[in-house]
Design a protein around this motif. Structure first.
Motif, PDB file in Angstrom:
ATOM      1  N   GLY A 380      68.731  43.061 109.367  1.00 43.55           N
ATOM      2  CA  GLY A 380      68.406  41.637 109.251  1.00 43.55           C
ATOM      3  C   GLY A 380      67.189  41.325 110.102  1.00 43.55           C
ATOM      4  O   GLY A 380      66.643  42.220 110.769  1.00 43.55           O
ATOM      5  N   PRO A 381      66.738  40.093 110.121  1.00 42.16           N
ATOM      6  CA  PRO A 381      65.611  39.727 110.994  1.00 42.16           C
ATOM      7  C   PRO A 381      65.998  39.917 112.459  1.00 42.16           C
ATOM      8  O   PRO A 381      67.126  39.593 112.842  1.00 42.16           O
ATOM      9  CB  PRO A 381      65.384  38.236 110.675  1.00 42.16           C
ATOM     10  N   ARG A 382      65.101  40.447 113.258  1.00 40.35           N
ATOM     11  CA  ARG A 382      65.404  40.652 114.668  1.00 40.35           C
ATOM     12  C   ARG A 382      65.623  39.312 115.362  1.00 40.35           C
ATOM     13  O   ARG A 382      64.896  38.345 115.118  1.00 40.35           O
ATOM     14  CB  ARG A 382      64.255  41.403 115.351  1.00 40.35           C
ATOM     15  N   PRO A 383      66.630  39.222 116.248  1.00 39.14           N
ATOM     16  CA  PRO A 383      66.879  37.952 116.950  1.00 39.14           C
ATOM     17  C   PRO A 383      65.817  37.699 118.015  1.00 39.14           C
ATOM     18  O   PRO A 383      65.444  38.612 118.757  1.00 39.14           O
ATOM     19  CB  PRO A 383      68.260  38.183 117.584  1.00 39.14           C
ATOM     20  N   HIS A 384      65.326  36.487 118.061  1.00 38.69           N
ATOM     21  CA  HIS A 384      64.293  36.131 119.027  1.00 38.69           C
ATOM     22  C   HIS A 384      64.873  35.318 120.178  1.00 38.69           C
ATOM     23  O   HIS A 384      65.920  34.677 120.043  1.00 38.69           O
ATOM     24  CB  HIS A 384      63.187  35.316 118.344  1.00 38.69           C
ATOM     25  N   MET A 385      64.151  35.331 121.290  1.00 37.78           N
ATOM     26  CA  MET A 385      64.541  34.501 122.423  1.00 37.78           C
ATOM     27  C   MET A 385      64.495  33.024 122.020  1.00 37.78           C
ATOM     28  O   MET A 385      63.674  32.631 121.177  1.00 37.78           O
ATOM     29  CB  MET A 385      63.605  34.754 123.603  1.00 37.78           C
ATOM     30  N   LEU A 386      65.322  32.218 122.638  1.00 41.03           N
ATOM     31  CA  LEU A 386      65.374  30.794 122.291  1.00 41.03           C
ATOM     32  C   LEU A 386      64.026  30.121 122.504  1.00 41.03           C
ATOM     33  O   LEU A 386      63.616  29.262 121.714  1.00 41.03           O
ATOM     34  CB  LEU A 386      66.454  30.087 123.125  1.00 41.03           C
ATOM     35  N   SER A 387      63.321  30.529 123.550  1.00 38.19           N
ATOM     36  CA  SER A 387      62.013  29.915 123.838  1.00 38.19           C
ATOM     37  C   SER A 387      61.008  30.242 122.734  1.00 38.19           C
ATOM     38  O   SER A 387      60.179  29.421 122.372  1.00 38.19           O
ATOM     39  CB  SER A 387      61.489  30.406 125.187  1.00 38.19           C
ATOM     40  N   HIS A 388      61.100  31.456 122.178  1.00 35.27           N
ATOM     41  CA  HIS A 388      60.180  31.836 121.095  1.00 35.27           C
ATOM     42  C   HIS A 388      60.519  31.097 119.800  1.00 35.27           C
ATOM     43  O   HIS A 388      59.613  30.732 119.033  1.00 35.27           O
ATOM     44  CB  HIS A 388      60.237  33.348 120.873  1.00 35.27           C
ATOM     45  N   THR A 389      61.807  30.901 119.562  1.00 31.91           N
ATOM     46  CA  THR A 389      62.192  30.134 118.374  1.00 31.91           C
ATOM     47  C   THR A 389      61.627  28.722 118.441  1.00 31.91           C
ATOM     48  O   THR A 389      61.065  28.213 117.466  1.00 31.91           O
ATOM     49  CB  THR A 389      63.724  30.080 118.239  1.00 31.91           C
ATOM     50  N   GLU A 390      61.747  28.117 119.596  1.00 32.96           N
ATOM     51  CA  GLU A 390      61.221  26.753 119.776  1.00 32.96           C
ATOM     52  C   GLU A 390      59.703  26.738 119.644  1.00 32.96           C
ATOM     53  O   GLU A 390      59.127  25.829 119.037  1.00 32.96           O
ATOM     54  CB  GLU A 390      61.641  26.228 121.154  1.00 32.96           C
ATOM     55  N   GLN A 391      59.039  27.758 120.174  1.00 33.02           N
ATOM     56  CA  GLN A 391      57.570  27.815 120.144  1.00 33.02           C
ATOM     57  C   GLN A 391      57.038  28.009 118.727  1.00 33.02           C
ATOM     58  O   GLN A 391      56.167  27.266 118.272  1.00 33.02           O
ATOM     59  CB  GLN A 391      57.090  28.963 121.042  1.00 33.02           C
ATOM     60  N   TYR A 392      57.581  29.015 118.019  1.00 25.58           N
ATOM     61  CA  TYR A 392      57.006  29.383 116.725  1.00 25.58           C
ATOM     62  C   TYR A 392      57.474  28.488 115.578  1.00 25.58           C
ATOM     63  O   TYR A 392      56.830  28.443 114.534  1.00 25.58           O
ATOM     64  CB  TYR A 392      57.335  30.839 116.411  1.00 25.58           C
ATOM     65  N   ALA A 393      58.598  27.805 115.763  1.00 27.46           N
ATOM     66  CA  ALA A 393      59.087  26.917 114.702  1.00 27.46           C
ATOM     67  C   ALA A 393      58.080  25.824 114.379  1.00 27.46           C
ATOM     68  O   ALA A 393      57.971  25.374 113.231  1.00 27.46           O
ATOM     69  CB  ALA A 393      60.422  26.298 115.100  1.00 27.46           C
ATOM     70  N   SER A 394      57.320  25.406 115.374  1.00 22.38           N
ATOM     71  CA  SER A 394      56.329  24.348 115.162  1.00 22.38           C
ATOM     72  C   SER A 394      54.978  24.909 114.710  1.00 22.38           C
ATOM     73  O   SER A 394      54.123  24.155 114.256  1.00 22.38           O
ATOM     74  CB  SER A 394      56.135  23.545 116.456  1.00 22.38           C
ATOM     75  N   LEU A 395      54.789  26.239 114.805  1.00 21.81           N
ATOM     76  CA  LEU A 395      53.506  26.845 114.463  1.00 21.81           C
ATOM     77  C   LEU A 395      53.503  27.522 113.098  1.00 21.81           C
ATOM     78  O   LEU A 395      52.460  27.610 112.448  1.00 21.81           O
ATOM     79  CB  LEU A 395      53.121  27.885 115.531  1.00 21.81           C
ATOM     80  N   ILE A 396      54.680  28.010 112.653  1.00 23.06           N
ATOM     81  CA  ILE A 396      54.777  28.764 111.405  1.00 23.06           C
ATOM     82  C   ILE A 396      55.740  28.042 110.468  1.00 23.06           C
ATOM     83  O   ILE A 396      56.916  27.857 110.798  1.00 23.06           O
ATOM     84  CB  ILE A 396      55.265  30.204 111.666  1.00 23.06           C
ATOM     85  N   ASP A 397      55.247  27.640 109.299  1.00 24.60           N
ATOM     86  CA  ASP A 397      56.031  26.790 108.392  1.00 24.60           C
ATOM     87  C   ASP A 397      57.372  27.393 108.001  1.00 24.60           C
ATOM     88  O   ASP A 397      58.385  26.703 107.976  1.00 24.60           O
ATOM     89  CB  ASP A 397      55.215  26.491 107.123  1.00 24.60           C
ATOM     90  N   LYS A 398      57.395  28.683 107.671  1.00 22.11           N
ATOM     91  CA  LYS A 398      58.620  29.311 107.158  1.00 22.11           C
ATOM     92  C   LYS A 398      59.433  30.011 108.243  1.00 22.11           C
ATOM     93  O   LYS A 398      60.358  30.760 107.939  1.00 22.11           O
ATOM     94  CB  LYS A 398      58.262  30.319 106.055  1.00 22.11           C
TER      95      LYS A 398
END
Length: 466
Positions: A380-398
């Motif tokens: 499956g998709p590799r799990p990311h750190m919570l801080s990275h999820t918050e950071q990239y969610a606003s930068l990458i549409d999908k």
């Protein structure tokens, strides 16, 4: 559209390949002088049959042997056959080494004879197939004449698609539109929409593609009725095409068609059950036969090199973006940046034993307990750190789409080299592209392929594993 005959030809290829494989095995078994060659009467031979057949299926899936069988040129066809054959032999040899040969009665003579017979039969069959395909390719291409109703952007793009991908078998005779000026090439203008059905009947046109907007619903309904009365195949291209959405999955709620933005095979309960069952069985196998004896060795080495716990625990983003505690063997010195800073090449925080574990991905072994618990999957998709999820969610549409799935110990992005540090947003965007592709194209065989490639990449070493 796929060819009318593509699935049929693919099936024939698969069946004949299996006939070649099993005939080769029977011939080799007979040469060895066995008393019975019938699988139903020989309980020792049946596991060999299953092993060889399943291994060939896995090998073919890894190389994509049965994809585009009508269009691969001769060199590419034989290249894929050779790759598949070599992977098949390699996997069989690995299985023999790992397991006792007495269990399956696979002797060296049997392996050599069966693989030789199979290789010769397979080569002869593929040569025969290429000869037959060459002589009948025009008929197999199933070329169809079509007309397009409506010459807006959708109609023009549809024509361009048919011109680019001639292997789809469509030839556009022209356009019908109430506005003659909408058609750039006047030779392709066939008349107003009302003349469409008469032209189709008079000129043996096979199908109608309608790209009229919904605002022309009365004309569309009349075309559908007239096409049905005259046994003409009618296809409608919906307007939402304009939003750049790929139509891949259609459901019907009564008479109402509902088109999903993307296919999600793991929304099917049976697929989820198969994946979960495999996760449990595979995780237990790894924990019992690998983790059980590796754990005390690694625990001692980790403790000897630096102070701190053996395991590293960190909150990561899981399915539906629910945080969960992810386990790893600790590969770094205890530090305050572990929850926000990625490991980089030559990172001073990484210990010597940690560098080895990260290169070989052994540090991920404790995550098989996460798989057993149910908050991760093997693939499956590799799990990311919570801080990275918050950071990239606003930068990458999908970006958030990856959280439709359980995170995995390995994934499609990782086996394609997209692992390690992501210093640029573009690198993360590429990783997300692969994660979304996996979401839309999951299959059990794809998971097996990813696991095989993970082991293979770990054995040969990966540039981005640090």
């Amino acid at each position: 559209m796929n060819h009318r005959y593509s699935t049929f030809v693919k099936t024939i290829n698969l069946i004949v390949d299996y006939i070649c494989l099993n005939v080769g095995m029977v011939a080799a078994y007979q040469i060895e002088g066995r008393e019975s060659i019938f699988w139903m009467y020989n309980k020792n031979y049946l596991p060999v049959v299953l092993l060889f057949n399943l291994t060939w299926l896995l090998s073919a899936n890894i190389t994509g042997l049965y994809q585009h069988v009508l269009h691969k040129d001769s060199i590419k066809t034989f290249s894929h056959v050779i790759k598949t054959y070599l992977i098949f032999i390699s996997l069989i040899c690995v299985i023999i080494i790992v397991n006792s040969t007495n269990t399956y009665l696979i002797t060296r003579d049997f392996l050599f004879s069966s693989s030789t017979f199979f290789g010769v039969l397979l080569a002869v069959w593929k040569l025969l197939f290429l000869i037959l395909r060459r002589s009948d390719r025009a008929r197999l291409n199933d070329s169809r004449s079509v007309i397009i109703v409506g010459c807006g952007r959708i109609g023009k793009d549809l024509q361009a698609f048919f011109q680019k991908y001639t292997n789809q078998g469509y030839k556009v005779a022209g356009f019908f539109d109430d506005d003659p000026d909408a058609v750039d090439n006047k030779e392709m203008y066939l008349g107003p929409v009302d003349d469409c059905i008469k032209y189709v009947l008079d000129n043996s046109i096979n199908e109608i593609f309608c790209t009229l907007p919904v605002s022309e619903s009365s004309k569309i309904e009349k075309l559908i009725v007239d096409a049905d009365k005259n046994m003409i195949r009618f296809k409608f291209v919906p307007e939402y095409y304009n939003y750049g959405i790929k139509p891949v999955f259609v459901q019907s709620f009564g008479h109402i068609p509902v088109i999903s933005v993307r296919a999600e095979p793991l929304e099917n309960m049976l697929n989820r059950f198969i994946k979960r069952l495999f996760d449990i069985v595979f995780s237990l196998f790894i924990i019992i036969f690998f983790f059980s004896w590796l754990f005390p060795i690694l625990a001692i080495l980790i403790k000897l090199e630096s102070r701190g716990p053996v395991f590293f625990k960190q909150l990561r983003s899981g399915r539906e973006n629910e945080p969960f505690m992810c386990f790893k063997f600790r590969s770094m010195k205890v530090n305050n940046d572990s929850d926000k800073k990625q490991a980089t090449r030559g990172d001073s925080r990484v210990t010597k034993i940690g560098a080895f574990m990260r290169r070989t991905s052994i540090d991920e072994l404790p995550q098989f307990f996460n798989v057993l618990i149910g908050n991760m999957s093997v693939v499956g998709p590799r799990p990311h750190m919570l801080s990275h999820t918050e950071q990239y969610a606003s930068l990458i549409d999908k970006y958030m789409l990856r959280h439709f799935l359980k995170p995995g110990i390995t994934g499609w992005a990782q086996v394609n080299g997209l692992r390690g540090e992501t210093p640029y947003t573009e690198l993360m965007a590429k990783r997300i592209e692969y994660d979304v592709w996996y979401l839309e194209n999951w299959s059990f065989l794809l998971d097996l392929k990813i696991i095989f490639l993970t082991v293979w990449n770990s054995a040969k070493g990966e540039e981005n594993a640090f």
